[in-house]
Design an enzyme around this catalytic site. Structure first.
Site, mmCIF file in Angstrom:
data_model
loop_
_atom_site.group_PDB
_atom_site.id
_atom_site.type_symbol
_atom_site.label_atom_id
_atom_site.label_comp_id
_atom_site.label_asym_id
_atom_site.label_seq_id
_atom_site.Cartn_x
_atom_site.Cartn_y
_atom_site.Cartn_z
ATOM 1 N N HIS A 41 -6.051 -0.368 5.939
ATOM 2 C CA HIS A 41 -5.610 0.261 7.195
ATOM 3 C C HIS A 41 -6.337 -0.260 8.438
ATOM 4 C CE1 HIS A 41 -3.499 2.772 4.462
ATOM 5 N NE2 HIS A 41 -4.482 3.616 4.198
ATOM 6 N N HIS A 63 1.202 5.271 -2.427
ATOM 7 C CA HIS A 63 0.654 6.163 -3.443
ATOM 8 C C HIS A 63 1.817 6.821 -4.174
ATOM 9 C CE1 HIS A 63 -3.131 5.766 -1.253
ATOM 10 N NE2 HIS A 63 -2.473 6.108 -0.149
ATOM 11 N N ARG A 94 -10.561 0.637 -5.953
ATOM 12 C CA ARG A 94 -10.765 1.108 -4.586
ATOM 13 C C ARG A 94 -11.937 2.076 -4.503
ATOM 14 N NH1 ARG A 94 -7.054 5.268 -1.017
ATOM 15 N NH2 ARG A 94 -6.996 4.098 0.938
ATOM 16 N N HIS A 108 0.837 -1.201 0.000
ATOM 17 C CA HIS A 108 0.000 0.000 0.000
ATOM 18 C C HIS A 108 0.867 1.245 0.000
ATOM 19 C CE1 HIS A 108 -4.068 1.784 0.682
ATOM 20 N NE2 HIS A 108 -3.297 2.828 0.942
ATOM 21 N N ASP A 164 2.135 2.766 3.428
ATOM 22 C CA ASP A 164 1.257 3.912 3.150
ATOM 23 C C ASP A 164 2.068 5.145 2.757
ATOM 24 O OD1 ASP A 164 -1.231 5.134 2.770
ATOM 25 O OD2 ASP A 164 -1.276 5.933 4.801
#
Length: 291
Positions: free
Chosen positions: A176, A28, A119, A26, A245
């Site tokens: 999460h 971005h 998502r 995970h 993350d």
């Protein structure tokens, strides 16, 4: 004034050596905005966190594989993630953000480009465009493409989302750790509901965000978040993934990614369990090419 970085460009070197093929499931990527503009209706504007910075971080941490999740700041234009996947040599895959009326042709194209799921974000304020029943109906279109649903929801929404999501035609990945409040302990109703949800083999959970569900930062910190992740992994070792993350958007502090890696030694004290979490589970679910 340019937005401040939400990630540390010089994280500490982790003490823990990760197994070959370890996956950060995970992250971005943001921008560069000059090439990949942010969405006009975005809720926040991050500093650039391009694929080159992500690749460099993974080299430093000893991470070989990754799943990049499209961010709301780029909206429904998934080109920034697609570009990073293409540059990742088969070791980087993606999860898209899409409208429910996306064409079958575009879904198939994204699947062929390395996107493994779609998502959806749920908030306390209802969004008619993405109500859960419409999302569950949409999931039937993902099944022939071997894509999954990924859901991110605000704390407490698990109680109303659990039942409809259980009707999904494809696996559902919960982001999460459902944003539970780790400080409330393992007996809190939100966490109890997450454990109950995970009894259904349809569901997976990302053990990302130990730094978001607790406040005690530091190399030996995040104890409450680690306890939540430990319990999930102990109960459901074959259906958990781990992620940093990065670049930690919309956070209350800048985490040290080296510290997050070292926390794995407490989340999964046994080396075989760490290998399952970091290598075997993502390999099987996301279908990385065999190395």
């Amino acid at each position: 004034m340019a937005p401040a970085l939400t990630y540390d460009p010089n994280p500490s070197a982790p003490r823990l050596r990760l197994p070959a093929g370890a996956c950060d499931a995970h992250v971005h990527v943001f921008g560069p905005a000059a090439r990949f503009p942010f969405a006009q209706d975005r809720g926040f504007t991050p500093a650039d966190a391009p694929k080159e910075a992500l690749f460099a971080l993974h080299r430093q941490l000893g991470i070989d594989r990754c799943v990049i999740v499209q961010s709301l700041c780029h909206g429904l234009d998934n080109r920034v993630v697609e570009d990073a996947i293409a540059a990742g040599g088969g070791n980087y895959l993606g999860v898209a953000l899409l409208p429910l009326d996306v064409s079958d042709e575009e879904l198939a194209r994204l699947a062929g480009a390395g996107f493994r799921g779609v998502r959806f974000n749920f908030t306390q304020a209802p969004n008619p465009a993405f109500d859960v029943d419409r999302v569950v109906a949409f999931a039937r279109r993902l099944e022939p493409l071997r894509m999954h649903l990924q859901v991110h929801f605000e704390r407490g929404l698990i109680h109303e989302l659990a039942s409809p999501l259980s009707r999904s035609a494809v696996p559902v990945v919960v982001d999460h750790m459902a944003r539970v409040d780790a400080a409330q302990g393992l007996d809190h109703p939100d966490f109890v509901a997450l454990l109950a949800l995970m009894k259904n083999p349809l569901f997976r959970v990302k053990l990302s965000g130990i730094d978001r569900i607790t406040r005690d930062a530091g190399r030996d910190g995040y104890r409450a978040g680690i306890a939540v992740a430990q319990r999930l992994l102990r109960e459901y070792p074959e259906r958990c993934f781990w992620g940093t993350d990065w670049p930690h958007p919309l956070h209350d502090h800048v985490p040290d990614d080296g510290v997050l890696v070292d926390a794995l030694e407490r989340i999964a004290p046994d080396a075989a369990l760490r290998e399952q979490l970091l290598v075997h589970n993502p390999q099987r679910f996301y279908r990385f090419a065999a190395s």
